[in-house]
Design a protein around this motif. Structure first.
Motif, PDB file in Angstrom:
ATOM      1  N   LYS A 379     -36.048  -9.121  -6.467  1.00  7.27           N
ATOM      2  CA  LYS A 379     -36.656  -9.593  -7.704  1.00  7.27           C
ATOM      3  C   LYS A 379     -37.973  -8.848  -7.883  1.00  7.27           C
ATOM      4  O   LYS A 379     -38.859  -8.923  -7.041  1.00  7.27           O
ATOM      5  N   TYR A 380     -38.091  -8.100  -9.006  1.00  8.40           N
ATOM      6  CA  TYR A 380     -39.274  -7.296  -9.291  1.00  8.40           C
ATOM      7  C   TYR A 380     -40.152  -8.012 -10.309  1.00  8.40           C
ATOM      8  O   TYR A 380     -39.648  -8.599 -11.283  1.00  8.40           O
ATOM      9  N   THR A 381     -41.447  -7.913 -10.099  1.00  7.59           N
ATOM     10  CA  THR A 381     -42.439  -8.351 -11.081  1.00  7.59           C
ATOM     11  C   THR A 381     -43.356  -7.175 -11.384  1.00  7.59           C
ATOM     12  O   THR A 381     -43.923  -6.577 -10.463  1.00  7.59           O
ATOM     13  N   ASN A 382     -43.481  -6.805 -12.656  1.00  5.41           N
ATOM     14  CA  ASN A 382     -44.272  -5.654 -13.096  1.00  5.41           C
ATOM     15  C   ASN A 382     -43.737  -4.349 -12.492  1.00  5.41           C
ATOM     16  O   ASN A 382     -44.481  -3.560 -11.905  1.00  5.41           O
ATOM     17  N   ALA A 383     -42.439  -4.126 -12.646  1.00  2.00           N
ATOM     18  CA  ALA A 383     -41.834  -2.887 -12.170  1.00  2.00           C
ATOM     19  C   ALA A 383     -42.249  -1.730 -13.076  1.00  2.00           C
ATOM     20  O   ALA A 383     -42.226  -1.841 -14.307  1.00  2.00           O
ATOM     21  N   ALA A 384     -42.630  -0.599 -12.468  1.00  2.00           N
ATOM     22  CA  ALA A 384     -43.069   0.577 -13.222  1.00  2.00           C
ATOM     23  C   ALA A 384     -41.856   1.377 -13.679  1.00  2.00           C
ATOM     24  O   ALA A 384     -41.053   1.834 -12.857  1.00  2.00           O
ATOM     25  N   LEU A 385     -41.723   1.566 -15.005  1.00  5.14           N
ATOM     26  CA  LEU A 385     -40.654   2.358 -15.602  1.00  5.14           C
ATOM     27  C   LEU A 385     -41.270   3.501 -16.396  1.00  5.14           C
ATOM     28  O   LEU A 385     -42.464   3.491 -16.711  1.00  5.14           O
ATOM     29  N   PHE A 386     -40.441   4.512 -16.745  1.00  2.20           N
ATOM     30  CA  PHE A 386     -40.958   5.725 -17.383  1.00  2.20           C
ATOM     31  C   PHE A 386     -40.099   6.101 -18.580  1.00  2.20           C
ATOM     32  O   PHE A 386     -38.879   6.247 -18.457  1.00  2.20           O
ATOM     33  N   THR A 387     -40.733   6.276 -19.738  1.00  2.10           N
ATOM     34  CA  THR A 387     -40.052   6.670 -20.967  1.00  2.10           C
ATOM     35  C   THR A 387     -40.713   7.914 -21.535  1.00  2.10           C
ATOM     36  O   THR A 387     -41.927   8.105 -21.413  1.00  2.10           O
ATOM     37  N   ASN A 388     -39.904   8.780 -22.175  1.00  2.00           N
ATOM     38  CA  ASN A 388     -40.468   9.947 -22.868  1.00  2.00           C
ATOM     39  C   ASN A 388     -41.358   9.495 -24.026  1.00  2.00           C
ATOM     40  O   ASN A 388     -41.067   8.484 -24.678  1.00  2.00           O
ATOM     41  N   ASP A 389     -42.437  10.239 -24.250  1.00  2.00           N
ATOM     42  CA  ASP A 389     -43.279   9.903 -25.400  1.00  2.00           C
ATOM     43  C   ASP A 389     -42.505  10.156 -26.689  1.00  2.00           C
ATOM     44  O   ASP A 389     -41.523  10.902 -26.717  1.00  2.00           O
ATOM     45  N   PHE A 390     -42.950   9.527 -27.782  1.00  2.00           N
ATOM     46  CA  PHE A 390     -42.215   9.571 -29.039  1.00  2.00           C
ATOM     47  C   PHE A 390     -42.635  10.726 -29.934  1.00  2.00           C
ATOM     48  O   PHE A 390     -42.272  10.773 -31.109  1.00  2.00           O
ATOM     49  N   VAL A 391     -43.403  11.696 -29.413  1.00  2.00           N
ATOM     50  CA  VAL A 391     -43.817  12.846 -30.209  1.00  2.00           C
ATOM     51  C   VAL A 391     -42.886  14.022 -29.959  1.00  2.00           C
ATOM     52  O   VAL A 391     -42.123  14.442 -30.834  1.00  2.00           O
ATOM     53  N   ASP A 392     -42.927  14.584 -28.751  1.00  2.00           N
ATOM     54  CA  ASP A 392     -42.050  15.698 -28.396  1.00  2.00           C
ATOM     55  C   ASP A 392     -41.385  15.500 -27.036  1.00  2.00           C
ATOM     56  O   ASP A 392     -40.626  16.345 -26.590  1.00  2.00           O
TER      57      ASP A 392
END
Length: 543
Positions: A379-392
């Motif tokens: 069970k994770y609390t405040n798990a760090a995830l990564f998304t591409n920025d919405f510009v380029d």
């Protein structure tokens, strides 16, 4: 007539007397009345009755410790120990220089030096540099690091150890989309700089009170080329009190303090404190560690469990394992950049709290084969995830999932034959679910297979190989579009052999299958490449 017969008889008698010879032998006959006889010998009288046979089976209890090593697939912290040198052995300081060049304009250099007598002092110096330039625009990087570590031991029971180092890396954001966009080279440059130092001391042997201790203090300074700065201080103080062979009390205090400044000079603090008292109970057939971990994550109090158990079966080569534990994954700018080198400066820092319940087994088959398997519910609390920025899409934003669950299966198997041949393979399957704010576990790999082979073919010929295979992680791009890169596979192999005394030739082949996969979305890795060079080893006898 009578006279004539008498004369003839006389003549015959005389002739016979002269014809006979004396053949009689002289002998002596001794007559005695004594006759020798033997004295009667004394004999043992075997008259006792034969005892009745005992048909009961005596109980025989054996306690043979397992003679195999179990290698943890997850890397564990290594703590230096005092080196005990035999007085008949002459300690030598080993040194080497490794140089090479390769495809993609790759220079490579590595240096290793050692100093000290091996008894009261031991100092190691290590330095490394590598750079590469790929076929895509600005697909290039360089990294240079150096560190010095030492162990110092006096006549007493105290041993000091420390380490200091520097790490410099340069790269460019080349994974933007579309590739027709125009950026200046300086605007895409990303540079990280790290300065680190650590010092600690420990008692080499258990003192008269049955106590062992090993406190350490670490300091790190991390910065980028966009005015991002971070200072991190970690104090770790474990203490163990041993009562007897079966019972011990452990307590560990950790203070992890972080101060981070963004490009706008905004200051973010991220402090974590926790105390881990536990009681360890050990028997030949099982061992139990029971405790709790009170923690203060940025002043928020949480009580975490700390229970683990190992049970040996009748065959000690098979061990059951289980536990219910809680721990933190400290998230700093430095740790996030080490995991994903293409991130932008984070706007906030939250620590990931993990509660894990697991069960599994480990053991060995024969004298060479080992295995380990574990099923975990997390069970994770405040798990760090990564998304591409919405510009380029060239940078990744760090987002935190407030709550997430995962089911993880991990297994590994290894085969070792002395120091000449070893193979270790592992698999990790992760199924993430029950996310609240994000639809997927962005940037986390759901399946990973790894393998490592080390083989000393001949005395002067060594071969090694590594293989990686993982399923693509989920990512979200501009406009909220979900994408998943193709599965990745990477095969590497290397060989090293002696060509002259103290001089070796080495070759390293990377990405042999030329799979230009993407671990991070929009960032294609280098294809097949080869690096080769020489290794010169030398030593200086210690005083």
């Amino acid at each position: 007539m009578k006279k004539l017969l008498l004369i003839l008889f006389s003549i015959v008698s005389l002739s016979s007397v002269h014809a006979q010879k004396d053949t009689t032998k002289k002998t002596v006959v001794v007559t005695s009345a004594y006759k020798p006889v033997l004295k009667p010998a004394a004999k043992i009288n075997f008259s006792a009755a034969v005892p009745s046979a005992d048909s009961s089976r005596p109980p025989l209890t054996y306690n043979v410790p397992a003679q195999n090593l179990f290698f943890s697939y997850q890397p564990a912290a290594l703590k230096p120990l005092a080196l005990s040198i035999d007085t008949s052995f002459s300690w030598e300081n080993s040194n080497f220089v490794k140089l090479g060049v390769g495809s993609y304009t790759t220079p490579f250099a590595q240096l290793g030096l050692s100093f000290g007598d091996g008894r009261t002092s031991l100092v190691n110096v290590h330095a490394r540099h590598i750079s590469q330039k790929g076929s895509l625009p600005l697909q290039q990087y360089s990294r240079t690091n150096a560190d010095v570590s030492g162990i110092f031991s006096g006549k007493g029971n105290i041993e000091w150890h420390g380490k200091a180092g520097v790490d410099l890396s340069n790269q460019y954001y080349y994974g933007y989309s579309p590739d027709t966009l125009k950026y200046s080279k300086d605007s895409l440059k990303q540079r990280f700089k790290t300065l680190s130092a650590m010092i600690g001391f420990r008692n080499k042997e258990v003192n008269s009170y049955g106590i062992t201790y090993d406190p350490t203090l670490s300091v790190n300074f991390f910065a980028d080329n966009r005015k991002g700065k971070e200072a991190n201080l970690v104090l770790n103080a474990p203490v163990t009190k041993t009562f007897n062979e079966d019972l011990a009390f452990n307590v560990e205090f950790t203070a992890d303090i972080t101060s981070y400044h963004t490009y706008s000079s905004r200051k973010i603090t991220n402090n974590l404190y926790y105390l881990s008292p536990s009681v360890g109970f050990k028997k030949p057939t099982f061992s139990v560690n029971a405790g709790i971990t009170p923690s203060w994550d940025n002043k928020e109090f949480k009580l975490l469990p700390n229970f683990t158990a190992l049970i040996k079966m009748q065959d000690e080569r098979f061990v059951l394992q289980g536990g219910w534990i809680g721990y933190y994954q400290k998230n700093t700018f430095q740790s996030l950049a080490a995991f994903n080198p293409w991130i932008a400066q984070p706007n906030t820092l939250l620590n990931t709290r993990i509660i894990e319940s697991y069960a599994g087994f480990k053991g060995s088959a024969g004298s060479h084969f080992t295995f380990n398997a574990k099923l975990s519910a997390l069970k994770y609390t405040n798990a760090a995830l990564f998304t591409n920025d919405f510009v380029d899409g060239k940078t990744f934003q760090t987002v935190y999932e407030p709550s997430m669950r995962a089911l993880k299966i991990h297994g590994e198997a290894g085969y070792t034959a002395q120091e000449k041949f070893s193979f270790l393979g592992g698999i990790t399957i992760s199924k993430y679910s029950a996310l609240k704010e994000n639809s997927k576990a962005w940037g986390l790999v759901p399946l990973e297979l790894t393998g490592a082979l080390r083989w000393q073919v001949l005395k002067d010929l060594q071969f090694k190989s590594d293989v990686f295979l993982w399923d693509g992680a989920q990512f979200v791009t501009k406009g909220g579009v979900t994408t998943k890169p193709k599965s990745a596979y990477d095969l590497n192999a290397g060989v090293e052999f002696t060509i002259m005394p103290k001089l070796n030739l080495w070759l390293q082949f990377n990405n042999i299958l030329n799979n230009k996969y993407q671990r991070w979305n929009q960032y294609q890795v280098l294809g097949f490449n080869v690096i080769g060079g020489i290794v010169y080893s030398f030593s200086q006898p210690g005083k």
